[in-house]
Design an enzyme around this catalytic site. Structure first.
Site, short mmCIF file in Angstrom:
data_model
loop_
_atom_site.label_atom_id
_atom_site.label_comp_id
_atom_site.label_asym_id
_atom_site.label_seq_id
_atom_site.Cartn_x
_atom_site.Cartn_y
_atom_site.Cartn_z
N ASP A 85 0.81 -1.22 0.00
CA ASP A 85 0.00 0.00 0.00
C ASP A 85 0.84 1.27 0.00
O ASP A 85 0.44 2.28 0.57
CB ASP A 85 -0.98 0.02 1.19
CG ASP A 85 -1.85 -1.22 1.21
OD1 ASP A 85 -2.36 -1.58 0.13
OD2 ASP A 85 -1.98 -1.84 2.27
N LYS B 169 1.95 1.86 -5.11
CA LYS B 169 2.59 1.29 -6.31
C LYS B 169 1.71 1.46 -7.52
O LYS B 169 2.19 1.73 -8.61
CB LYS B 169 2.87 -0.21 -6.11
CG LYS B 169 3.91 -0.51 -5.08
CD LYS B 169 4.14 -2.02 -4.97
CE LYS B 169 2.96 -2.77 -4.38
NZ LYS B 169 2.60 -2.41 -3.02
N LYS C 297 -0.26 3.72 -8.47
CA LYS C 297 -0.16 5.03 -9.10
C LYS C 297 1.16 5.18 -9.89
O LYS C 297 1.18 5.71 -10.99
CB LYS C 297 -0.26 6.12 -8.04
CG LYS C 297 -0.54 7.41 -8.68
CD LYS C 297 -0.61 8.58 -7.79
CE LYS C 297 -0.52 9.78 -8.72
NZ LYS C 297 0.05 10.93 -8.12
N GLY D 44 -4.53 -5.19 -4.13
CA GLY D 44 -5.68 -4.48 -4.70
C GLY D 44 -5.40 -3.01 -4.85
O GLY D 44 -4.78 -2.40 -4.01
N HIS D 45 -5.82 -2.47 -5.98
CA HIS D 45 -5.87 -1.01 -6.05
C HIS D 45 -7.07 -0.57 -6.87
O HIS D 45 -7.60 -1.30 -7.69
CB HIS D 45 -4.57 -0.39 -6.54
CG HIS D 45 -3.90 -1.12 -7.64
ND1 HIS D 45 -2.71 -1.76 -7.46
CD2 HIS D 45 -4.28 -1.33 -8.90
CE1 HIS D 45 -2.38 -2.33 -8.60
NE2 HIS D 45 -3.30 -2.09 -9.47
N THR D 46 -7.47 0.65 -6.56
CA THR D 46 -8.61 1.24 -7.24
C THR D 46 -8.09 2.28 -8.21
O THR D 46 -7.28 3.12 -7.84
CB THR D 46 -9.51 1.94 -6.20
OG1 THR D 46 -9.78 1.00 -5.17
CG2 THR D 46 -10.82 2.40 -6.82
N ARG E 117 3.95 -29.64 -3.19
CA ARG E 117 3.78 -30.34 -4.47
C ARG E 117 2.43 -31.02 -4.63
O ARG E 117 2.27 -31.98 -5.35
CB ARG E 117 4.92 -31.35 -4.72
CG ARG E 117 6.23 -30.68 -5.03
CD ARG E 117 7.39 -31.44 -4.49
NE ARG E 117 7.36 -31.47 -3.04
CZ ARG E 117 7.78 -32.49 -2.31
NH1 ARG E 117 8.24 -33.57 -2.87
NH2 ARG E 117 7.74 -32.42 -0.99
N GLN F 62 2.23 -6.27 -2.75
CA GLN F 62 2.62 -6.22 -1.34
C GLN F 62 3.93 -5.42 -1.19
O GLN F 62 4.19 -4.56 -2.01
CB GLN F 62 2.75 -7.62 -0.72
CG GLN F 62 1.43 -8.35 -0.54
CD GLN F 62 0.99 -9.12 -1.77
OE1 GLN F 62 1.78 -9.81 -2.39
NE2 GLN F 62 -0.26 -9.02 -2.13
N THR G 114 -7.76 -1.66 0.45
CA THR G 114 -8.55 -1.78 -0.79
C THR G 114 -9.22 -3.15 -0.86
O THR G 114 -10.30 -3.30 -1.40
CB THR G 114 -7.64 -1.67 -2.04
OG1 THR G 114 -6.71 -0.63 -1.82
CG2 THR G 114 -8.44 -1.41 -3.28
N THR G 115 -8.55 -4.16 -0.31
CA THR G 115 -9.06 -5.51 -0.44
C THR G 115 -10.02 -5.85 0.70
O THR G 115 -11.05 -6.48 0.47
CB THR G 115 -7.87 -6.51 -0.46
OG1 THR G 115 -7.06 -6.19 -1.60
CG2 THR G 115 -8.33 -7.94 -0.58
N PRO H 142 -9.01 -0.56 8.55
CA PRO H 142 -8.21 0.65 8.76
C PRO H 142 -6.74 0.28 8.86
O PRO H 142 -6.40 -0.72 9.49
CB PRO H 142 -8.71 1.20 10.10
CG PRO H 142 -9.55 0.15 10.72
CD PRO H 142 -9.92 -0.85 9.67
N SER I 211 5.17 11.86 -5.70
CA SER I 211 3.75 12.01 -5.95
C SER I 211 3.16 12.91 -4.87
O SER I 211 3.34 12.67 -3.68
CB SER I 211 3.09 10.64 -5.94
OG SER I 211 1.72 10.77 -5.78
N VAL I 212 2.50 13.99 -5.31
CA VAL I 212 2.01 14.99 -4.36
C VAL I 212 0.48 15.04 -4.29
O VAL I 212 -0.09 15.95 -3.71
CB VAL I 212 2.54 16.40 -4.70
CG1 VAL I 212 4.05 16.45 -4.53
CG2 VAL I 212 2.16 16.81 -6.12
P1 IMP Z 1 -2.08 -12.75 3.01
O1 IMP Z 1 -1.20 -12.27 1.91
O2 IMP Z 1 -3.53 -12.60 2.72
O3 IMP Z 1 -1.69 -14.12 3.46
O4 IMP Z 1 -1.80 -11.81 4.29
C1 IMP Z 1 -0.56 -11.82 4.97
C2 IMP Z 1 -0.19 -10.43 5.48
O5 IMP Z 1 0.10 -9.59 4.38
C3 IMP Z 1 -1.31 -9.74 6.25
O6 IMP Z 1 -0.72 -8.97 7.26
C4 IMP Z 1 -1.96 -8.86 5.20
O7 IMP Z 1 -2.62 -7.77 5.76
C5 IMP Z 1 -0.76 -8.44 4.39
N1 IMP Z 1 -1.05 -8.13 2.97
C6 IMP Z 1 -1.30 -9.03 1.99
N2 IMP Z 1 -1.50 -8.40 0.81
C7 IMP Z 1 -1.36 -7.09 1.06
C8 IMP Z 1 -1.42 -5.94 0.22
O8 IMP Z 1 -1.62 -6.01 -1.00
N3 IMP Z 1 -1.22 -4.73 0.83
C9 IMP Z 1 -0.94 -4.65 2.16
N4 IMP Z 1 -0.87 -5.69 2.97
C10 IMP Z 1 -1.07 -6.92 2.43
MG MG Z 2 -3.11 -2.31 -1.84
#
Ligand code: IMP
Ligand code: MG
Length: 434
Positions: A17, A20, A22, A44-46, A145, A227, A302-303, A307, A422-423
């Site tokens: 988060d 990336k 953007k 996830g991003h919007t 496997r 991530q 986003t996903t 918070p 980015s501002v």
């Molecule tokens: P998982 O990837 O769903 O197994 O989550 C493992 C950890 O990575 C958790 O703390 C999630 O909140 C964090 N996480 C997974 N994907 C993202 C992402 O795209 N952005 C921020 N945190 C993420």
């Molecule tokens: Mg994200």
């Protein structure tokens, strides 16, 4: 940004988060290919383009440019139902998909999703607070496997052979080991996944072959990390990480390209810090300032909508990110969010008991109890609309002096040049640093 580079990679330098999406959106205009290499719909991003909202979890954001080819690499774990719904959403808006999915990527099944939540809950204080998308259990099956790959969905006989074993194994684990009552219907899932295979088939192929040939023929390739560094399964804050490697090197295994074919590696750094999920975050802000950052930065997942925990730039962690990724440049995002603070704390080292630490500890005990040592940097006023117009017109030199000092401090401490800043949320609010 590409200049002489054939390939550019965008990597999260913190906890995900970082913005990336953007930066990738900004760079995509120069690319021919946008390639994902790890993770799944935990990301996830919007994106908002001409008023239309696109929520993307699997398809690389380059899909919004009709002339770009988007690629889902073998290092990903793919929930076909989610992918197909993203595809349908796209096509329903009259857009054509120019997409390649690796035949070797692994498939997420409903039992992975059930297990994900159960295992994470069982772990208590050792949990990562996962996104509950089945990511970890799918990667576990891959390593064990027992996994099923995208190509298997296109071969009913092989799929059945593998699925029979996998489903029974998972059902037994869920009911006997975890004492769960599950209602998953083996045959229904099999049929549904065969249909998913039919829908995906036209897009499935050999990703390594195509991406290598593209690079050889002079095409520009953008690798899209998901991530962030601290969520890397080896180098991150284990066990509070995701289940894939998220660092730059993962593109080599997650696509099938040699290490020498990666030219530029841009680390995306939020001007502060956010973390969604559980585990120690040394520079997490106190309640008042954490809320200030969260509200100003709109820091909600986003996903999952959770918070995000907010805090301050951690240079111990950023130096580490530069090292393990081999970052060639940084892109700083959301620096506008920091406007209006009198001073901004930046962690330069940690303290554990009576010891000063300059490197990230691997020991969970130390990670839990080390304290950041802060340096307070001078803040700047909020940017007005006029400042904003000025910056867009004149570029970097129009940034407030103290903001430039803040950026210089980060570049200096990490020994890595800042190339983009980015501002604001809009596409045009990204400026290059010469
Ligand atoms: P998982 O990837 O769903 O197994 O989550 C493992 C950890 O990575 C958790 O703390 C999630 O909140 C964090 N996480 C997974 N994907 C993202 C992402 O795209 N952005 C921020 N945190 C993420
Ligand atoms: Mg994200």
């Amino acid at each position: 940004m590409f200049n002489q580079a054939r390939t550019v990679m965008v990597i999260g330098a913190q906890w995900g988060d970082e913005g990336k999406g953007k930066i990738i959106d900004y760079l995509t205009s120069e690319a021919d290919y946008v390639v994902r290499f790890q993770g799944g719909n935990n990301a996830g991003h919007t994106l908002v383009v001409d008023g239309a909202v696109y929520k993307l979890h699997l398809i690389p954001s380059g899909v919004l440019y009709p002339d770009k080819r988007v690629v889902l690499g073998n290092g990903m774990v793919i929930d076909p139902e989610v992918l197909i719904s993203e595809m349908n959403n796209f096509e329903s808006k009259g857009m054509k998909l120019n997409m390649l999915i690796s035949e070797r990527a692994h498939v997420i099944f409903p039992f992975h999703i059930i297990m994900d939540g159960m295992i994470d809950e069982y772990k208590g204080g050792l949990a990562a607070g996962t996104t509950r998308r089945g990511i970890g259990p799918a990667y576990a099956d891959k390593a064990e496997r027992s996994g099923i790959r995208i190509i298997d969905l296109m071969n009913p006989k092989i799929f059945k052979e593998k699925y029979d074993k996998l489903f029974d194994l998972k059902r037994n684990a869920l009911t006997r080991l975890y004492q769960q009552h599950i209602t998953l219907n083996k045959q229904d899932i099999y049929k549904a996944y065969l249909n998913f295979g039919k829908r995906l088939k036209p897009y499935v192929g050999d990703v390594s072959l195509e991406v290598n040939e593209a690079i050889k023929s002079g095409k520009k390739v953008l690798f899209e990390g998901a991530q962030g560094t601290m969520l890397d399964n080896d180098h991150g804050a284990y066990p509070h990480t995701t289940s894939s490697n998220t660092i730059a090197g993962a593109a080599c295994t997650g696509v099938g390209v040699g290490p020498k074919s990666i030219d530029e590696i841009i680390g995306v750094v939020k001007a502060y810090l956010s973390r969604v999920g559980s585990g120690p975050v040394p520079t997490e802000a106190n309640q008042r300032l954490g809320t200030y950052l969260r509200e100003r930065g709109q820091e909600y997942g986003t996903t999952t909508g959770r918070p995000r925990r907010c805090g301050w730039v951690d240079l111990v962690q950023l130096r580490y990110a530069c090292r393990v990724n081999g970052l060639t440049a940084l892109a700083i995002t959301k620096i506008d969010v920091l406007g209006g603070l009198k001073t901004i704390p930046v962690a330069t080292k940690y303290k554990y008991k009576n010891t000063i630490l300059h490197e990230l500890p691997a020991d969970l005990e130390i990670s839990r109890h080390c304290k950041p040592v802060y340096q307070e940097l001078p803040g700047w006023n909020n940017l007005t609309d006029k400042d904003f117009q000025d910056i867009i017109q004149k570029g970097y030199k129009a940034l407030p002096k103290k903001m430039k000092d803040y950026l210089a401090f980060i570049a200096d401490a990490t020994q890595t040049p800042i190339r983009l800043v980015s501002v604001g949320a809009e596409r045009k609010a990204t400026i290059t640093v010469d």
